[in-house]
Design an enzyme around this catalytic site. Sequence first.
Site, PDB file in Angstrom:
ATOM      1  N   ARG A  45     -16.276  10.089 -13.305  1.00  0.00           N
ATOM      2  CA  ARG A  45     -17.382   9.790 -12.384  1.00  0.00           C
ATOM      3  C   ARG A  45     -16.863   9.312 -11.026  1.00  0.00           C
ATOM      4  NH1 ARG A  45     -19.914   5.171 -16.154  1.00  0.00           N
ATOM      5  NH2 ARG A  45     -18.029   3.957 -16.487  1.00  0.00           N
ATOM      6  N   GLU A  56     -22.091   4.104  -9.085  1.00  0.00           N
ATOM      7  CA  GLU A  56     -21.424   5.307  -9.589  1.00  0.00           C
ATOM      8  C   GLU A  56     -22.370   6.502  -9.643  1.00  0.00           C
ATOM      9  OE1 GLU A  56     -18.559   2.907 -12.719  1.00  0.00           O
ATOM     10  OE2 GLU A  56     -20.603   3.423 -13.303  1.00  0.00           O
ATOM     11  N   ARG A 112     -28.894   5.332 -24.816  1.00  0.00           N
ATOM     12  CA  ARG A 112     -27.808   6.306 -25.022  1.00  0.00           C
ATOM     13  C   ARG A 112     -26.457   5.611 -25.238  1.00  0.00           C
ATOM     14  NH1 ARG A 112     -23.789   5.261 -21.443  1.00  0.00           N
ATOM     15  NH2 ARG A 112     -23.506   6.697 -19.701  1.00  0.00           N
ATOM     16  N   GLY A 225     -18.011  -3.263 -22.711  1.00  0.00           N
ATOM     17  CA  GLY A 225     -18.134  -3.883 -21.382  1.00  0.00           C
ATOM     18  C   GLY A 225     -16.970  -3.647 -20.430  1.00  0.00           C
ATOM     19  N   GLY A 226     -15.828  -3.188 -20.922  1.00  0.00           N
ATOM     20  CA  GLY A 226     -14.698  -2.904 -20.030  1.00  0.00           C
ATOM     21  C   GLY A 226     -14.851  -1.491 -19.508  1.00  0.00           C
ATOM     22  N   ASP A 227     -15.425  -1.346 -18.315  1.00  0.00           N
ATOM     23  CA  ASP A 227     -15.802  -0.002 -17.863  1.00  0.00           C
ATOM     24  C   ASP A 227     -15.563   0.209 -16.383  1.00  0.00           C
ATOM     25  OD1 ASP A 227     -17.743  -1.685 -16.957  1.00  0.00           O
ATOM     26  OD2 ASP A 227     -19.442  -0.619 -17.811  1.00  0.00           O
ATOM     27  N   SER A 290     -15.195   2.330 -25.026  1.00  0.00           N
ATOM     28  CA  SER A 290     -16.370   2.969 -24.402  1.00  0.00           C
ATOM     29  C   SER A 290     -16.458   2.619 -22.915  1.00  0.00           C
ATOM     30  CB  SER A 290     -17.620   2.472 -25.138  1.00  0.00           C
ATOM     31  OG  SER A 290     -18.776   2.687 -24.380  1.00  0.00           O
TER      32      SER A 290
HETATM   33  P1  NAD Z   1     -25.740  -8.350 -19.173  1.00  0.00           P
HETATM   34  O1  NAD Z   1     -25.289  -8.994 -17.906  1.00  0.00           O
HETATM   35  O2  NAD Z   1     -27.193  -8.214 -19.428  1.00  0.00           O
HETATM   36  O3  NAD Z   1     -25.108  -9.123 -20.434  1.00  0.00           O
HETATM   37  C1  NAD Z   1     -23.776  -9.549 -20.482  1.00  0.00           C
HETATM   38  C2  NAD Z   1     -23.718 -10.817 -21.312  1.00  0.00           C
HETATM   39  O4  NAD Z   1     -22.346 -11.180 -21.528  1.00  0.00           O
HETATM   40  C3  NAD Z   1     -24.404 -12.014 -20.637  1.00  0.00           C
HETATM   41  O5  NAD Z   1     -25.389 -12.541 -21.479  1.00  0.00           O
HETATM   42  C4  NAD Z   1     -23.254 -12.988 -20.405  1.00  0.00           C
HETATM   43  O6  NAD Z   1     -23.638 -14.342 -20.508  1.00  0.00           O
HETATM   44  C5  NAD Z   1     -22.285 -12.588 -21.522  1.00  0.00           C
HETATM   45  N1  NAD Z   1     -20.906 -13.012 -21.344  1.00  0.00           N
HETATM   46  C6  NAD Z   1     -20.177 -13.023 -20.208  1.00  0.00           C
HETATM   47  N2  NAD Z   1     -18.918 -13.499 -20.487  1.00  0.00           N
HETATM   48  C7  NAD Z   1     -18.900 -13.751 -21.802  1.00  0.00           C
HETATM   49  C8  NAD Z   1     -17.898 -14.247 -22.673  1.00  0.00           C
HETATM   50  N3  NAD Z   1     -16.670 -14.576 -22.226  1.00  0.00           N
HETATM   51  N4  NAD Z   1     -18.186 -14.406 -23.977  1.00  0.00           N
HETATM   52  C9  NAD Z   1     -19.411 -14.100 -24.442  1.00  0.00           C
HETATM   53  N5  NAD Z   1     -20.411 -13.632 -23.665  1.00  0.00           N
HETATM   54  C10 NAD Z   1     -20.138 -13.454 -22.357  1.00  0.00           C
HETATM   55  O7  NAD Z   1     -25.029  -6.921 -19.224  1.00  0.00           O
HETATM   56  P2  NAD Z   1     -25.423  -5.685 -20.138  1.00  0.00           P
HETATM   57  O8  NAD Z   1     -26.377  -4.786 -19.442  1.00  0.00           O
HETATM   58  O9  NAD Z   1     -25.737  -6.165 -21.516  1.00  0.00           O
HETATM   59  O10 NAD Z   1     -24.029  -4.918 -20.158  1.00  0.00           O
HETATM   60  C11 NAD Z   1     -22.930  -5.451 -20.860  1.00  0.00           C
HETATM   61  C12 NAD Z   1     -21.671  -4.729 -20.417  1.00  0.00           C
HETATM   62  O11 NAD Z   1     -21.727  -3.378 -20.857  1.00  0.00           O
HETATM   63  C13 NAD Z   1     -21.506  -4.672 -18.905  1.00  0.00           C
HETATM   64  O12 NAD Z   1     -20.145  -4.946 -18.609  1.00  0.00           O
HETATM   65  C14 NAD Z   1     -21.862  -3.246 -18.532  1.00  0.00           C
HETATM   66  O13 NAD Z   1     -21.185  -2.818 -17.387  1.00  0.00           O
HETATM   67  C15 NAD Z   1     -21.396  -2.522 -19.769  1.00  0.00           C
HETATM   68  N6  NAD Z   1     -22.057  -1.243 -20.020  1.00  0.00           N
HETATM   69  C16 NAD Z   1     -21.284  -0.261 -20.551  1.00  0.00           C
HETATM   70  C17 NAD Z   1     -21.846   0.957 -20.864  1.00  0.00           C
HETATM   71  C18 NAD Z   1     -21.010   2.017 -21.501  1.00  0.00           C
HETATM   72  O14 NAD Z   1     -21.446   3.151 -21.620  1.00  0.00           O
HETATM   73  N7  NAD Z   1     -19.816   1.688 -21.951  1.00  0.00           N
HETATM   74  C19 NAD Z   1     -23.207   1.191 -20.611  1.00  0.00           C
HETATM   75  C20 NAD Z   1     -23.987   0.157 -20.122  1.00  0.00           C
HETATM   76  C21 NAD Z   1     -23.388  -1.075 -19.833  1.00  0.00           C
END
Ligand code: NAD
Length: 343
Positions: A45, A56, A112, A225-227, A290
């Site tokens: 992307r 993105e 998704r 979350g590592g993305d 992911s």
């Molecule tokens: P969000 O901000 O709604 O939730 C993240 C949560 O993580 C928050 O509640 C926060 O308090 C918590 N957090 C932060 N540091 C922490 C730690 N050290 N220990 C425990 N909890 C902790 O975000 P979201 O929409 O739920 O997205 C989560 C992650 O997934 C993001 O990094 C996002 O970029 C990623 N994501 C990835 C994909 C994918 O396809 N891989 C798709 C969507 C989102």
Amino acid sequence: MVRVIDVPTLQRFVAERGIEVVLSELTEAIEAAYVRWDDFDKSARHATHFDHGVIELMPVADATRYACKYVNGHPDNPKDGRMTVAALGILSDVASGYPLLVTEMTLLTALRTAATSAMVARHCARLDTHTLALIGTGAQSEFQTLALRNERPLRQIRFYDVDPAAMEKYAHNMAQQNLELVPCASIAEAVAGADLVTVATAIKDRQSLLTPAMLRPGMHINAVGGDCPGKTELDPVVLPACDIIVEYEPQTRIEGEIQGSTLPVTEFHEIARGTRDGRQTRDAITLFDSVGFALEDHAALNWLYANLRKATDVALIPDPEDPRNLFAMLQPPMPTYGRAANF
Ligand code: NAD
């Protein structure tokens, strides 16, 4: 006319169909797309980075449909009452290049992403997986829980978030799901005894949330979350202990847990097409690194276009009588070409 799906329309559609059914149908649709891997024109992307986040564009096409998602990642947004991730999607007809669908894609992305996690867990998690550890109970967390439960007989969810309000929200949303919910005081406590670990935090930093001491033989780690470059969740020392599964290696090498590493990985399409098993041995530790790949959006948008027909058609593309006389569209009397509901 372009079909436009706004948030209320998608809400109604998912409520009528049932969220578990939607997650299950998306899981099938996404896996079917991975089986057709060679049919797609793929690329990593296009990411525009800022100190505090990223925006993105995610394009992909097969011979009939082109899909593109606009999506952001702004981990500090919740402090201002906004979501970390928001998205819009476009699906187009390759033959004409005309857009067919413009849709909300924030809810669809959560669905998704969870369906993709479930698809990989289907092939990698042990069949007798009963306990899920969930690290980060933000916007993605409930979707992840329900999608994974579609694939494995989950009974207990051990969850942890640095923000107690996020943990309360998760417990409230999952209260009626017939799951044993175990709030934990640390990541180590949550992961202890878990067969499946989902990490879905949002911090733009190199974190070490999962350490080698937390690993157990046979565990499947679903690292969501590592993305982004400079945004990871696992201690890098964990990686060599795992069989690493990725979506599209060129993108994951830039954005995933494996960024900057030369460790061998398996692209999921090999597993989907049966040329490799997801789980090699009962004791192997599997890691789904992911990052989110455009192919999953292509599958989700096509599934939505095929199934959600009660939407509004909007005049987003001009329709001049003479296609080479676009100018006439702006000459009085102005030709009418307005909104029309298709239901
Ligand atoms: P969000 O901000 O709604 O939730 C993240 C949560 O993580 C928050 O509640 C926060 O308090 C918590 N957090 C932060 N540091 C922490 C730690 N050290 N220990 C425990 N909890 C902790 O975000 P979201 O929409 O739920 O997205 C989560 C992650 O997934 C993001 O990094 C996002 O970029 C990623 N994501 C990835 C994909 C994918 O396809 N891989 C798709 C969507 C989102």
